[in-house]
Scaffold this motif. Structure first.
Motif, PDB file in Angstrom:
ATOM      1  N   PHE A  12       0.856  -1.177   0.000  1.00  9.88           N
ATOM      2  CA  PHE A  12       0.000   0.000   0.000  1.00  9.88           C
ATOM      3  C   PHE A  12       0.894   1.229   0.000  1.00  9.88           C
ATOM      4  CE2 PHE A  12      -2.370  -3.398   1.892  1.00  9.88           C
ATOM      5  CZ  PHE A  12      -3.618  -3.275   1.297  1.00  9.88           C
ATOM      6  N   THR A  13       0.555   2.210  -0.825  1.00 11.60           N
ATOM      7  CA  THR A  13       1.359   3.420  -0.925  1.00 11.60           C
ATOM      8  C   THR A  13       0.456   4.641  -0.833  1.00 11.60           C
ATOM      9  OG1 THR A  13       2.918   2.268  -2.367  1.00 11.60           O
ATOM     10  CG2 THR A  13       3.043   4.661  -2.335  1.00 11.60           C
ATOM     11  N   LEU A  14       0.905   5.624  -0.100  1.00  7.89           N
ATOM     12  CA  LEU A  14       0.189   6.886   0.032  1.00  7.89           C
ATOM     13  C   LEU A  14       1.157   8.002  -0.352  1.00  7.89           C
ATOM     14  CD1 LEU A  14      -2.325   8.475   1.111  1.00  7.89           C
ATOM     15  CD2 LEU A  14      -1.128   8.561   3.306  1.00  7.89           C
ATOM     16  N   GLU A  15       0.746   8.859  -1.270  1.00  8.02           N
ATOM     17  CA  GLU A  15       1.541  10.030  -1.634  1.00  8.02           C
ATOM     18  C   GLU A  15       0.790  11.271  -1.211  1.00  8.02           C
ATOM     19  OE1 GLU A  15       3.438  10.492  -5.302  1.00  8.02           O
ATOM     20  OE2 GLU A  15       4.253   8.470  -5.307  1.00  8.02           O
ATOM     21  N   LEU A  16       1.523  12.183  -0.590  1.00  6.80           N
ATOM     22  CA  LEU A  16       0.947  13.414  -0.053  1.00  6.80           C
ATOM     23  C   LEU A  16       1.775  14.609  -0.498  1.00  6.80           C
ATOM     24  CD1 LEU A  16       0.526  12.022   3.549  1.00  6.80           C
ATOM     25  CD2 LEU A  16      -1.335  12.504   1.961  1.00  6.80           C
ATOM     26  N   TYR A  22       0.425  17.462   6.337  1.00 11.13           N
ATOM     27  CA  TYR A  22      -0.024  16.142   5.905  1.00 11.13           C
ATOM     28  C   TYR A  22       0.645  14.995   6.655  1.00 11.13           C
ATOM     29  CZ  TYR A  22      -2.521  18.408   2.171  1.00 11.13           C
ATOM     30  OH  TYR A  22      -3.397  19.199   1.467  1.00 11.13           O
ATOM     31  N   ALA A  25      -1.741  12.688   8.314  1.00 13.09           N
ATOM     32  CA  ALA A  25      -2.392  11.734   7.406  1.00 13.09           C
ATOM     33  C   ALA A  25      -1.493  10.521   7.180  1.00 13.09           C
ATOM     34  CB  ALA A  25      -2.725  12.399   6.078  1.00 13.09           C
ATOM     35  N   ALA A  26      -0.190  10.730   7.087  1.00 15.00           N
ATOM     36  CA  ALA A  26       0.749   9.615   6.927  1.00 15.00           C
ATOM     37  C   ALA A  26       0.731   8.717   8.161  1.00 15.00           C
ATOM     38  CB  ALA A  26       2.161  10.153   6.667  1.00 15.00           C
ATOM     39  N   PHE A  29      -2.546   6.707   8.129  1.00 14.76           N
ATOM     40  CA  PHE A  29      -2.450   5.655   7.109  1.00 14.76           C
ATOM     41  C   PHE A  29      -1.690   4.447   7.657  1.00 14.76           C
ATOM     42  CE2 PHE A  29       0.356   3.991   3.679  1.00 14.76           C
ATOM     43  CZ  PHE A  29      -0.600   3.401   2.864  1.00 14.76           C
ATOM     44  N   THR A  32      -3.576   2.743  10.613  1.00 14.21           N
ATOM     45  CA  THR A  32      -4.766   2.011  10.162  1.00 14.21           C
ATOM     46  C   THR A  32      -4.388   0.644   9.618  1.00 14.21           C
ATOM     47  OG1 THR A  32      -5.947   4.052   9.702  1.00 14.21           O
ATOM     48  CG2 THR A  32      -6.739   2.064   8.603  1.00 14.21           C
ATOM     49  N   CYS A  55       8.866  11.284   8.110  1.00 17.31           N
ATOM     50  CA  CYS A  55       8.288  12.339   7.268  1.00 17.31           C
ATOM     51  C   CYS A  55       9.006  13.669   7.487  1.00 17.31           C
ATOM     52  CB  CYS A  55       6.796  12.487   7.553  1.00 17.31           C
ATOM     53  SG  CYS A  55       5.786  11.136   6.920  1.00 17.31           S
ATOM     54  N   SER A  68       5.879  10.223   0.607  1.00 10.88           N
ATOM     55  CA  SER A  68       5.404   8.919   0.168  1.00 10.88           C
ATOM     56  C   SER A  68       5.620   7.922   1.297  1.00 10.88           C
ATOM     57  CB  SER A  68       6.169   8.460  -1.075  1.00 10.88           C
ATOM     58  OG  SER A  68       5.729   7.195  -1.488  1.00 10.88           O
TER      59      SER A  68
END
Length: 81
Positions: A12-16, A22, A25-26, A29, A32, A55, A68
């Motif tokens: 799973f990857t999240l880019e902000l 943000y 949010a990382a 993520f 969770t 981050c 990321s």
């Protein structure tokens, strides 16, 4: 993702945006996904701190690049990048 959480081998990857606002949010993520796979509650605070520090370091060294966060699930562990 199944009801029991992500299966081993899933990524799973999240880019902000490259903005300190943000980072929360990382952390959410990462937490969770950890909760979904059954990581113990006592470890979640340490995970949040580690993600926040990673981050912050990323923003300090490459302030124009998106944040990321990637999570790989292995049979007995999660690997965060």
């Amino acid at each position: 993702m199944t009801a029991a959480g992500p299966s081993p081998g899933e990524r799973f990857t999240l880019e902000l945006p490259p903005d300190p606002a943000y980072v929360s949010a990382a952390r959410l993520f990462a937490t969770t996904i950890a909760v979904q796979v059954g990581v113990e509650e006592e470890s979640l605070d340490d995970l949040k701190v580690a993600i926040g520090e990673a981050c912050a370091r990323a923003l300090a060294t490459a302030p124009d690049r998106p944040l990321s966060v990637a999570v790989d699930r292995h049979p007995a562990r999660l690997v965060f990048e």
